[in-house]
Write an enzyme that holds these catalytic residues in place. Structure first.
Site, PDB file in Angstrom:
ATOM      1  N   GLU A 437       0.813  -1.228   0.000  1.00  0.00           N
ATOM      2  CA  GLU A 437       0.000   0.000   0.000  1.00  0.00           C
ATOM      3  C   GLU A 437       0.846   1.278   0.000  1.00  0.00           C
ATOM      4  OE1 GLU A 437      -2.972  -0.299  -0.708  1.00  0.00           O
ATOM      5  OE2 GLU A 437      -3.093  -2.447  -0.365  1.00  0.00           O
ATOM      6  N   GLY A 438       1.867   1.283  -0.827  1.00  0.00           N
ATOM      7  CA  GLY A 438       2.739   2.454  -0.948  1.00  0.00           C
ATOM      8  C   GLY A 438       3.987   2.276  -0.112  1.00  0.00           C
TER       9      GLY A 438
END
Length: 595
Positions: A437-438
């Site tokens: 997620e990043g």
């Protein structure tokens, strides 16, 4: 035990006062008893169904067989149980079949599942996040067509973003969507990689929430739309193949029980996708799920770190080795390693990281609940503060639990490096979270480049106000005054570094401004966890005198861990501040040919 029930109760009900949420109409049917029942139910599933499969799922990882990913047989009853018991849509409204359960309590239950067996925990909660996107932005037709079977566990939900040539740069995705004669229905063509639960045989269908670009739309991120792209599309009561092919499976260093798929969509020109909401707004829609997922990633990392900590703690209490430094008689029995100062240091490090991270994540969960039920200024403050804290809540636990699980391995010594103990598995499983997620670098850019300055710095101002409130309250106790002064001084240094960096931005030196954004995120994370430890320390100090013996030990442990964090971790801010204000731009000036 794989987590501390006592600590979770302390965090939820003594520090956060989660029971106060029941004063709001949306949560009014709940009380402390119902919250305890939810957590007990979670522990029952975690202990009886998930934990026994922890090692087996790691060693018998999913395989792609004849175009279908086969996962551990034990996942089928778990997914079914999670659906039947209403975990997937527990936070949703009654009229949707939900329980209107606070996110704070649901995330606490999720923490228990994740600490027991991270791989087994992700399937149902991914379906919940995907279904939430459909129910929030999709038409009633889409909601009725897809979400009931996602809630029940019959169908799996996923988030399909990443592509082979795009990675985290979503504006560069190439998956295309071409309108058909039916409004809202598009032909989808492209590839997606690293899709968690992107295919498996424990559900009868997989429902992908997929980003794609409608042909002829705006260039870059502004042209991204969101689609429901099922593996099999429901038509006239039947499931029809939708030309979503599993082209491969990724085998990972950890988190092996959950499959990660490579998908080929529309290779035979037969994949249909159903538009969610309006065209070209897909990225803004997906950010809702991504922000929820970022809190979940931090919680996952914390849960794994927690399980590793309790494993190493139990080992340290039982493993005899050596004698105390002051003991010279070799005929005396050996002491357990927990009595050695350096082992206590490693245990304190783990405890400070995982319990400090859990405090932050539950605090963010309560902010999410307040955003849902509050109005006006209170809602705005909670929203801005959660937005600011999200990159920290994702990244600090992710990075630090890599280090804390490493410390758990070190406590066990050579035994920790073998498969006889689970700490080596926790060490491997923790490593995905700084990527999920990043990456940490992306969240550093988000915090410094956007969150600090957005709305004229209002979110940062609210953060400093909340920390100041805690310090003012803690100052009422003389024993906590040194911690208040330490945090206040450190906070001042961080504000000075922030001013320096914003000055670079103001002069147009954008590359210098953002070059060390990851270090800025690290600095902000340490200060945030120090704030959370001061909150815990206040409650522990207040309750210590009237507590019975077992609780006295618990509260003393909290106070000692706060002391450790301020002595060993908060001091790291000094060197980070020094680097952030340095004029040496070696990372910018370094040439690729010099490596």
């Amino acid at each position: 035990m794989f987590y501390s029930k006592r600590d979770l109760q302390f965090q939820l009900f003594e520090v956060l006062d989660s029971e106060s949420l029941t004063k709001y109409e949306y949560f009014q049917d709940h009380n402390r008893e119902s919250f305890d029942m939810v957590l007990e139910a979670a522990e029952g599933i975690a202990t009886k169904m998930m934990l026994p499969l922890l090692t087996e799922m790691d060693r018998k990882e999913p395989q792609l067989v004849d175009g279908k990913i086969r996962i551990h047989e034990g996942m089928k009853p778990i997914i079914k149980k999670m659906g039947e018991d209403g975990w997937v849509n527990a936070a949703f409204r009654y009229d949707e079949g939900g329980q209107q359960l606070p996110t704070t309590i649901l995330n606490a239950a999720g923490f228990i599942f994740q600490a027991a067996n991270y791989s087994s925990s992700i399937f149902s909660f991914m379906s919940g996040g995907s279904a939430n996107l459909i129910r929030t932005f999709g038409s009633q037709e889409l909601i009725d067509r897809f979400t009931p079977d996602m809630y029940s566990g019959k169908w799996q939900g996923t988030m399909a973003l990443t592509e082979p040539d795009a990675g985290s740069s979503l504006s560069d995705i190439s998956t295309s969507a071409e309108p058909t004669e039916t409004e809202g229905v598009y032909k989808i063509k492209g590839q997606k990689i690293y899709i968690s639960a992107g295919d498996h045989d424990a559900c009868e269908n997989i429902v992908h929430l997929m980003l794609a670009k409608i042909k002829g739309g705006p260039i870059g991120a502004k042209g991204i739309s969101l689609f429901v792209v099922p593996q099999k599309r429901p038509e006239n009561g039947e499931l029809i193949d939708n030309d979503v092919i599993t082209a491969g499976i990724f085998h990972k260093m950890g988190y092996k029980g959950a499959p990660i798929a490579h998908l080929s969509i529309g290779s035979n020109d037969g994949a249909l996708g159903y538009l969610v909401g309006e065209p070209h707004k897909g990225l803004s829609y997906m950010f809702q799920l991504m922000n929820e997922a970022r809190i979940s990633v931090g919680l996952n990392a914390t849960a794994i770190g927690t399980a590793a900590y309790h494993t190493s703690l139990a080992y340290a209490k039982e493993r005899p080795q050596g004698r105390k430094i002051s003991e010279k008689d070799p005929t005396m029995p050996q002491t357990t390693i927990i009595n050695h100062a350096d082992v206590k240091r490693m245990l304190l490090f783990q405890k400070s990281v995982v319990e400090g991270s859990l405090a932050l994540l539950l605090y963010c969960s309560k902010l999410s609940d307040l955003i849902h039920v509050e109005e006006g200024e209170t809602k705005e403050r909670a929203s801005l503060l959660l937005d600011l804290l999200t990159p920290i809540a994702k990244s600090y636990p992710s990075e630090m639990c890599c280090l804390s699980t490493s410390a758990a391995v070190q406590v066990l010594g050579g035994a920790g490096y073998t498969t006889d103990f689970t700490v080596e598995q926790y060490y491997r499983e923790a490593r995905i979270h700084p990527i999920h997620e990043g990456t940490t670098g992306i969240h550093g850019l988000d915090l410094l480049g956007r969150k600090i300055t957005i709305h004229n710095g209002k979110a940062a101002q609210i953060f400093f106000e909340e920390v100041s409130k805690t310090m003012a309250k803690a100052s009422e106790n003389e024993d906590l005054q040194p911690f208040v002064e330490n945090l206040q001084k450190t906070l001042g240094k961080a504000q000075q570094a922030t001013g320096y960096l914003l000055g670079l931005a103001g002069k147009g030196e954008t590359e210098k401004f953002l070059a060390d954004a990851t270090l800025y995120l690290e600095m902000f994370g340490i200060i945030t966890i120090a704030w959370q430890w001061l909150n815990q320390g206040m409650v522990a100090k207040e309750k210590l005198n009237d507590a019975h013996e077992a609780d006295q030990n618990f509260y003393q442990g909290k106070l000692a861990t706060m002391r450790y964090f301020y002595e060993y971790e908060l001091v790291k801010v000094d060197s980070l501040v020094k680097r952030l204000q340095s004029t040496d731009s070696v990372t910018i000036e370094m040439q690729s040919d010099w490596f």
